[in-house]
Enzyme design. Structure first.
Site, PDB file in Angstrom:
ATOM      1  N   GLU A   1       2.221  -1.810  13.154  1.00 53.29           N
ATOM      2  CA  GLU A   1       1.455  -2.420  14.238  1.00 53.29           C
ATOM      3  C   GLU A   1       2.071  -2.089  15.602  1.00 53.29           C
ATOM      4  O   GLU A   1       1.384  -2.075  16.623  1.00 53.29           O
ATOM      5  CB  GLU A   1       1.411  -3.943  14.035  1.00 53.29           C
ATOM      6  CG  GLU A   1       0.075  -4.549  14.380  1.00 53.29           C
ATOM      7  CD  GLU A   1      -0.057  -5.994  13.909  1.00 53.29           C
ATOM      8  OE1 GLU A   1      -0.811  -6.221  12.958  1.00 53.29           O
ATOM      9  OE2 GLU A   1       0.585  -6.882  14.485  1.00 53.29           O
TER      10      GLU A   1
ATOM     11  N   HIS B   1       9.095   5.720 -11.448  1.00 53.54           N
ATOM     12  CA  HIS B   1       8.298   6.063 -12.634  1.00 53.54           C
ATOM     13  C   HIS B   1       6.810   6.117 -12.312  1.00 53.54           C
ATOM     14  O   HIS B   1       5.983   6.191 -13.206  1.00 53.54           O
ATOM     15  CB  HIS B   1       8.583   5.066 -13.754  1.00 53.54           C
ATOM     16  CG  HIS B   1      10.024   5.139 -14.185  1.00 53.54           C
ATOM     17  ND1 HIS B   1      10.440   5.825 -15.297  1.00 53.54           N
ATOM     18  CD2 HIS B   1      11.143   4.646 -13.604  1.00 53.54           C
ATOM     19  CE1 HIS B   1      11.766   5.741 -15.400  1.00 53.54           C
ATOM     20  NE2 HIS B   1      12.211   5.031 -14.383  1.00 53.54           N
TER      21      HIS B   1
ATOM     22  N   LYS C   1     -12.324  -7.338  13.478  1.00 54.34           N
ATOM     23  CA  LYS C   1     -12.754  -8.726  13.683  1.00 54.34           C
ATOM     24  C   LYS C   1     -14.127  -8.748  14.353  1.00 54.34           C
ATOM     25  O   LYS C   1     -15.005  -9.504  13.954  1.00 54.34           O
ATOM     26  CB  LYS C   1     -11.747  -9.475  14.568  1.00 54.34           C
ATOM     27  CG  LYS C   1     -10.410  -9.716  13.906  1.00 54.34           C
ATOM     28  CD  LYS C   1      -9.540 -10.582  14.795  1.00 54.34           C
ATOM     29  CE  LYS C   1      -8.108 -10.603  14.306  1.00 54.34           C
ATOM     30  NZ  LYS C   1      -7.192 -11.189  15.254  1.00 54.34           N
TER      31      LYS C   1
HETATM   32  O1  PA5 Z   1       1.663  -9.491  14.749  1.00 48.18           O
HETATM   33  C1  PA5 Z   1       0.596  -9.971  15.081  1.00 48.18           C
HETATM   34  O2  PA5 Z   1       0.331 -10.238  16.255  1.00 48.18           O
HETATM   35  C2  PA5 Z   1      -0.476 -10.259  14.039  1.00 48.18           C
HETATM   36  O3  PA5 Z   1      -0.124  -9.820  12.784  1.00 48.18           O
HETATM   37  C3  PA5 Z   1      -0.725 -11.758  13.982  1.00 48.18           C
HETATM   38  O4  PA5 Z   1       0.469 -12.394  13.622  1.00 48.18           O
HETATM   39  C4  PA5 Z   1      -1.825 -12.086  12.981  1.00 48.18           C
HETATM   40  O5  PA5 Z   1      -2.993 -11.400  13.328  1.00 48.18           O
HETATM   41  C5  PA5 Z   1      -2.089 -13.583  12.956  1.00 48.18           C
HETATM   42  O6  PA5 Z   1      -2.432 -14.039  14.219  1.00 48.18           O
HETATM   43  P1  PA5 Z   1      -2.406 -15.576  14.574  1.00 48.18           P
HETATM   44  O7  PA5 Z   1      -1.003 -16.065  14.437  1.00 48.18           O
HETATM   45  O8  PA5 Z   1      -2.906 -15.647  15.975  1.00 48.18           O
HETATM   46  O9  PA5 Z   1      -3.313 -16.276  13.600  1.00 48.18           O
END
Ligand code: PA5
Length: 438
Positions: free
Chosen positions: A291, A312, A426
């Site tokens: 990310e 394996h 989303k």
């Molecule tokens: O690293 C990030 O920003 C994302 O993985 C969020 O943690 C994830 O989308 C969850 O978001 P939220 O805590 O707003 O529900």
């Protein structure tokens, strides 16, 4: 206890010392930007000082009270969250707890930590609610935005179950919310219902939030020592902040070597661990690097293997498939327990040559054999070694990987602290579901 070490000896066929030296100024400049906070994403650098933050320690004391109250009446804790709002806690808990922690006696009578909000699988929730019929439980709901669909749906389902099981007043006392301090649906729900709440700081992004209550609350509920976790992070922070050469700063060395190899055409980084209890460390690491760096059509693809299990299944590809991969092997010097192969009078399986030798010795030989084979097969291997798996070394690993990620992302030329691509699915999902405004 020895501190975390990075060894790049087995990358030398592909990354010469002079090339690494030539990259050093870029890496040091990335570190400077990170520490001065003068580059893109600088509003999300709160994680840098979390290990020395007074707020974090104060929160741990307040948490101890809530944890004691909830633990007394809970055989299970349902942690509701997705991505950065659950992977860090799960990584630490799964690394430290017994692999066979389903029985309370095995867990030392601590609550069993189970997860929700990280999936929309219908059968998963049917099975979860059926399980919750049979245990006393509490809920920790975590969402920074407070509006993420998956945890919101899970919370609705579990909250209704909790209220039906205990009545609304007792249910209210079995819920802890971890969210933004001022806004978001979860913030409003928690405020209106008076749930005990903890704040995720504005300047800490989800994937860097494991040392905030997002990680520390579930980890403390599982019975692990969050002070030692923070101590490990604090000591690694000192190493990362006080040293500005590749030779003295393991995070800079790791950031440098992965960028150099990426520039030389290695597009996949395979994180290989030698112990099954580190599988969620790999999941957390994948999110952290995927990310943070996967943008502008750039970035090493983070992938993972557990050895010897996956040798394996994926071993053939690693050895002879397309040459895309660098490998980062996570090694642990000492096991927490020892067990050796028994001798057998008949020796029908021919295993007496291993009699009385510890499994760690055998596993280490498997790791050495794998490194040699992969290096011979054209895969550069970086080794990261920690002394053992405990709260302290996990704290070191967390800070090490986070700091290296920030430096590596800036060296790559991206903003490591945003995630614009996560929003696309989303929008499409909301449109398909008919959410108002989409
Ligand atoms: O690293 C990030 O920003 C994302 O993985 C969020 O943690 C994830 O989308 C969850 O978001 P939220 O805590 O707003 O529900």
């Amino acid at each position: 206890m020895e501190t975390l070490k990075v060894n790049i000896t087995q990358t030398q066929q592909h990354a010469a010392k002079q090339e690494l030296d030539a990259l050093q100024p870029e890496v040091l400049s990335a570190r400077e930007h990170l520490l001065k906070g003068d580059a893109a994403g600088n509003d999300f650098l709160g994680w840098v000082d979390l290990p020395i933050s007074g707020t974090v320690s104060d929160e741990l004391s307040r948490m101890a009270h809530d944890v004691a109250t909830l633990s007394k009446k809970s055989q299970a804790l349902v942690v509701i969250g997705i991505g950065g709002s659950y992977l860090g806690a799960r990584m630490v808990i799964e690394a430290l707890q017994s692999e066979f922690a389903l029985m309370p006696e095995v867990r030392g009578n601590k609550p069993c930590i189970i997860y929700a909000g990280h999936t929309l699988g219908e059968d998963y929730y049917t099975q979860l609610l059926a399980y919750l019929d049979h245990v006393d439980y509490s809920v920790c709901v975590i969402s920074k935005s407070g509006t993420t669909t998956e945890p919101a749906v899970a919370f609705r389902l579990v909250k209704r179950h909790l209220e039906q099981k205990y009545g609304s007043e007792e249910a209210r006392q079995r819920i802890v919310a971890i969210t933004d301090g001022r806004r978001g649906a979860l913030h409003d729900i928690a405020k209106q219902n008076g749930y005990p709440s903890y704040v995720i700081p504005d300047n800490v992004g989800g994937r860097f939030s494991v040392l905030t209550p997002v990680g520390t609350f579930p980890i403390m509920m599982a019975g692990f020592d969050t002070s030692r976790l923070l101590q490990g992070a604090r000591d690694m922070r000192a190493i990362c902040l006080d040293n500005n050469t590749l030779d003295t700063n393991p995070a800079l060395l790791y950031a440098a070597i992965r960028n150099l190899l990426y520039r030389k055409g290695f597009k996949v980084e395979m994180l290989v661990s030698c112990q099954p209890n580190l599988r969620y460390l790999a999941e957390w690491w994948k999110q952290l690097y995927g990310e943070s760096e996967g943008k502008e059509h750039k970035g090493l693809l983070p992938h993972s293997l557990s050895i010897t299990t996956d040798l394996h299944s994926m071993g053939q590809y690693m050895q002879q498939g397309e040459r895309l991969m660098m490998e980062t092997m996570l090694r642990v010097r000492h096991p927490n327990t020892t067990i050796s192969v028994p001798s057998d009078d008949q020796n029908l399986d021919g295993l007496n040559y291993l009699a009385n030798r510890n499994l760690t010795e055998i596993n280490d030989c498997a790791a050495e054999g794998t490194i040699q084979a992969h290096v011979d097969g054209g895969v550069p291997v970086v080794e990261i070694t920690v002394d053992k798996v405990d709260e302290y070394t996990l704290g070191q690993l967390i800070y090490f990987f986070e700091f290296a990620c920030g430096v590596s992302g800036y060296t790559l030329g991206v903003n490591p602290f945003d995630q614009p691509g996560v929003e696309s699915y989303k929008r499409n999902m909301f449109h398909l579901l008919g959410k108002p405004g989409f």
